[in-house]
Design a protein around this motif. Structure first.
Motif, short mmCIF file in Angstrom:
data_model
loop_
_atom_site.label_atom_id
_atom_site.label_comp_id
_atom_site.label_asym_id
_atom_site.label_seq_id
_atom_site.Cartn_x
_atom_site.Cartn_y
_atom_site.Cartn_z
N TYR A 9 0.83 -1.20 0.00
CA TYR A 9 0.00 0.00 0.00
C TYR A 9 0.87 1.26 0.00
O TYR A 9 2.06 1.21 0.30
N ASP A 10 0.21 2.36 -0.34
CA ASP A 10 0.83 3.67 -0.25
C ASP A 10 0.30 4.38 0.99
O ASP A 10 -0.87 4.20 1.36
N ILE A 11 1.14 5.16 1.62
CA ILE A 11 0.75 5.91 2.81
C ILE A 11 0.26 7.28 2.36
O ILE A 11 1.04 8.11 1.89
N ALA A 12 -1.05 7.52 2.49
CA ALA A 12 -1.66 8.77 2.03
C ALA A 12 -1.66 9.84 3.12
O ALA A 12 -1.61 11.02 2.82
N ASP A 13 -1.72 9.42 4.37
CA ASP A 13 -1.79 10.35 5.50
C ASP A 13 -0.76 9.92 6.55
O ASP A 13 -1.06 9.11 7.43
N PRO A 14 0.47 10.44 6.46
CA PRO A 14 1.54 10.02 7.38
C PRO A 14 1.21 10.22 8.86
O PRO A 14 1.59 9.38 9.69
N GLU A 15 0.53 11.29 9.20
CA GLU A 15 0.19 11.51 10.61
C GLU A 15 -0.78 10.46 11.12
O GLU A 15 -0.62 9.93 12.22
N GLN A 16 -1.79 10.15 10.33
CA GLN A 16 -2.74 9.09 10.71
C GLN A 16 -2.04 7.73 10.72
O GLN A 16 -2.25 6.93 11.62
N TYR A 17 -1.19 7.49 9.72
CA TYR A 17 -0.48 6.21 9.64
C TYR A 17 0.42 5.99 10.85
O TYR A 17 0.57 4.85 11.31
N ALA A 18 0.99 7.05 11.40
CA ALA A 18 1.84 6.93 12.59
C ALA A 18 1.07 6.36 13.78
O ALA A 18 1.66 5.74 14.67
N LYS A 19 -0.25 6.52 13.78
CA LYS A 19 -1.06 5.90 14.84
C LYS A 19 -1.12 4.39 14.67
O LYS A 19 -1.36 3.66 15.63
N TYR A 20 -0.88 3.92 13.45
CA TYR A 20 -0.83 2.47 13.17
C TYR A 20 0.59 1.95 13.35
O TYR A 20 0.82 0.97 14.04
N ASN A 21 1.53 2.63 12.70
CA ASN A 21 2.93 2.21 12.75
C ASN A 21 3.78 3.44 12.99
O ASN A 21 3.89 4.28 12.10
N PRO A 22 4.29 3.62 14.19
CA PRO A 22 4.49 2.63 15.24
C PRO A 22 3.37 2.52 16.28
O PRO A 22 3.41 1.63 17.13
N GLY A 23 2.38 3.40 16.25
CA GLY A 23 1.41 3.50 17.34
C GLY A 23 0.68 2.25 17.74
O GLY A 23 0.37 2.06 18.91
N SER A 24 0.37 1.38 16.78
CA SER A 24 -0.39 0.15 17.09
C SER A 24 0.42 -1.11 16.85
O SER A 24 -0.14 -2.21 16.78
N ASN A 25 1.74 -0.98 16.72
CA ASN A 25 2.57 -2.16 16.44
C ASN A 25 2.38 -3.27 17.47
O ASN A 25 2.40 -4.46 17.12
N HIS A 26 2.20 -2.89 18.73
CA HIS A 26 2.02 -3.91 19.77
C HIS A 26 0.73 -4.70 19.55
O HIS A 26 0.68 -5.90 19.82
N ILE A 27 -0.30 -4.04 19.05
CA ILE A 27 -1.56 -4.74 18.77
C ILE A 27 -1.39 -5.66 17.57
O ILE A 27 -1.79 -6.83 17.61
N THR A 28 -0.82 -5.13 16.51
CA THR A 28 -0.61 -5.94 15.31
C THR A 28 0.24 -7.16 15.63
O THR A 28 -0.15 -8.29 15.33
N ALA A 29 1.39 -6.95 16.24
CA ALA A 29 2.29 -8.06 16.55
C ALA A 29 1.64 -9.06 17.50
O ALA A 29 1.77 -10.27 17.31
N GLY A 30 0.94 -8.56 18.50
CA GLY A 30 0.29 -9.45 19.47
C GLY A 30 -0.78 -10.32 18.84
O GLY A 30 -0.88 -11.51 19.15
N THR A 31 -1.58 -9.73 17.95
CA THR A 31 -2.64 -10.53 17.32
C THR A 31 -2.08 -11.48 16.27
O THR A 31 -2.59 -12.59 16.11
N VAL A 32 -1.01 -11.09 15.60
CA VAL A 32 -0.35 -12.02 14.67
C VAL A 32 0.14 -13.24 15.44
O VAL A 32 -0.11 -14.39 15.05
#
Length: 100
Positions: A9-32
């Protein structure tokens, strides 16, 4: 049978994306991990040889298609996934079987 969840994917909104990566990395990694998966690749550093380019590439290995789908649809991951989807464009995602 081992499968791979692949998304680009392309990152269209870097500020919003920062809430996902790195902001939600612990959720993503934990659920994986919860579904027996392992993040193999998550990078913007690629060498395009042909085809259309996207900024981000992710490959996650799972023990089965059911496990990959269970992670993709996991309610614990839903909020983080929603952030990623709202911040990105040109999304291509699929599950493929490991070559045997």
């Amino acid at each position: 049978m081992t499968v791979y969840f692949i998304v680009s994917y392309d990152i269209a909104d870097p500020e919003q994306y920062a809430k996902y990566n790195p902001g939600s990395n612990h959720i993503t990694a934990g659920t994986v991990l919860k579904h027996g998966g392992e993040i193999i690749v998550a990078t913007q550093n690629t060498l395009l040889l042909s085809g259309d380019d996207a900024a981000m590439r992710v490959i996650i290995q799972f023990p089965s298609r059911d496990a990959a789908l269970a992670w993709h649809d996991d309610p614990e991951y839903a909020a983080a996934k929603a952030i990623r989807l709202s911040a990105t464009t040109n999304v291509t995602a699929y599950i493929v079987d490991k070559f045997v």
